[in-house]
Scaffold this active site. Structure first.
Site, mmCIF file in Angstrom:
data_model
loop_
_atom_site.group_PDB
_atom_site.id
_atom_site.type_symbol
_atom_site.label_atom_id
_atom_site.label_comp_id
_atom_site.label_asym_id
_atom_site.label_seq_id
_atom_site.Cartn_x
_atom_site.Cartn_y
_atom_site.Cartn_z
ATOM 1 N N CYS A 52 42.756 42.996 43.121
ATOM 2 C CA CYS A 52 41.534 43.078 43.936
ATOM 3 C C CYS A 52 40.288 42.709 43.141
ATOM 4 C CB CYS A 52 41.430 44.494 44.505
ATOM 5 S SG CYS A 52 39.811 44.932 45.132
ATOM 6 N N CYS A 55 37.440 45.317 43.159
ATOM 7 C CA CYS A 55 37.856 46.464 42.331
ATOM 8 C C CYS A 55 37.517 46.190 40.864
ATOM 9 C CB CYS A 55 39.362 46.706 42.450
ATOM 10 S SG CYS A 55 39.951 47.081 44.120
#
Length: 402
Positions: A52, A55
């Site tokens: 991600c 993230c």
């Protein structure tokens, strides 16, 4: 010995100076809950995955900031959980985490009291933490007040910002429209509050969209290029897609696209016309025409790295479009294409087999779906691919359930 002591002291001082940012616990989730109960705090859990992008942005850019660390270390017990590894897998299911990053605020009994979704600047992360500590500002409480009929303007603005923080675009549009109906579009035609207008997603042809179209020069001054393009582009795209489904000919469709392009220049108009043509074909049950045109377009990229991925995209499009998925001729023909890719050990074995796994799953052929998936999984692992991605795990679960 004296030099060693000096070095140790210097190291301790330097580590103290540079130990900024959020300090995450290294124990289990239950350890974090126990600590939160003992210290009368909430648990802040960063739900992330290895693949991600947002993230990674939070981990590298936002969490290490001193201002963020000072606030979160003081007020929360902080944990990071990879949602695809270890106990993160069970926590992901327990809390229904479906997008990443999701940032949960959990009480000592394990109940989620507030959450945030997506990457964000430090200011918004701290603002979200403050909301979690104030029971009246938590998303569940705000939703309940809204459902009970609270339509006070100040409350609606608070609620809009709360649903914006969890990326609930559907609710954002509803609430933003209510806010504007109580005031005016003009009130939010400034850099600080334009997000209210953006959130409303006014459709093409509405009186509000006509106002925005007349004032596009001013809007360009108070928004960034991305927000500006999305504001108009998404409205025109929805309008043209709808038009493509009801118009009587491709000529009529192209005229409408050109008319829209004069109102607001369409980025890559050639590609837009092509995609709308595909929509027109499906709407008018010209399924074989759609298929032949798609294959012809894909073959232009033969020999390029994107070649197999274009066919993979076409495979997904067939399977998610009911009319196409119901065509046995199209599905069976595409299986042959996928088999040819799968037979190419150098360039197509991975993507070819994941296409076959999906296609055989659609045909409820568990044996061949499982066989293709196993080959994909093995070869993808050897190549360093991500076998823990949700698309992979969900495909495996679906095949196992056949």
């Amino acid at each position: 010995m004296k030099k060693i002591l000096v070095l140790l002291v210097a190291t301790f001082i330097c580590s103290g100076l540079f130990a900024q940012g959020i300090e995450f616990e290294h124990g289990t989730f239950n350890d974090a809950l126990a600590k939160a109960k003992k210290e009368n705090k909430l648990v802040f859990m960063d739900c992330y995955t290895s693949w991600c992008g947002p993230c990674k942005y939070l981990a590298k850019t936002i969490f290490p900031q001193k201002e963020v660390g000072d606030y979160y270390n003081k007020n929360f017990v902080n944990v990071k959980m990879d949602m695809e590894k270890g106990e993160g897998v069970a926590l992901c299911k327990k809390y229904g985490v479906s997008s990443f990053p999701t940032l949960l605020f959990i009480d000592a009994n394990g109940k989620v009291v507030h959450k945030l979704v997506g990457g964000m600047p430090a200011e918004d992360l701290i603002k979200g933490g403050k909301a979690a500590l104030n029971p009246e500002m938590r998303i569940g409480v705000l939703r309940a007040k809204y459902k009970c009929g609270n339509r006070d303007l100040k409350f609606l603005m608070t609620y809009l910002n709360a649903v914006k923080a969890i990326y609930d675009r559907e609710t954002m549009a509803i609430v933003a429209k209510e806010i504007i109906s109580k005031t005016s579009l003009e009130k939010y035609m400034n850099k600080e509050q334009f997000y209210v207008i953006s959130a409303a997603k006014f459709p093409y042809g509405s009186k509000e969209f006509k106002y925005l179209l007349k004032n596009k020069d001013k809007i360009k001054e108070i928004t960034d290029n991305y927000e500006y393009a999305i504001l108009y582009g998404s409205a025109y795209d929805k309008h043209m897609q709808k038009f493509a489904k009801k118009c009587k000919s491709l000529e009529e469709l192209n005229k409408e696209v050109e008319r829209c392009n004069k109102e607001f220049p369409i980025y890559n108009i050639g590609n837009t016309k092509k995609n709308l043509k595909y929509t027109y074909y499906i709407a008018n049950n010209l399924l074989q025409t759609w298929y032949d045109a798609k294959v012809k377009d894909a073959e232009v990229y033969k020999g390029e790295n994107s070649y197999v991925y274009i066919y993979h995209g076409m495979c997904d499009e067939i399977l998610r479009t009911p009319k196409l998925a119901a065509s046995q001729k199209i599905v069976d023909d595409f299986i042959k294409i996928a088999q040819n890719f799968a037979a190419d050990r150098e360039n197509g074995i991975i993507m070819g087999n994941i296409m076959l796994a999906k296609l055989y799953l659609h045909k409820k052929d568990k044996k061949n779906a499982a066989k293709a998936f196993d080959i994909f999984y093995t070869e993808n692992g050897k190549a360093g691919g991500n076998n823990t991605h949700p698309s992979v795990t969900k495909l495996k679960e679906a095949i196992d359930k056949l």
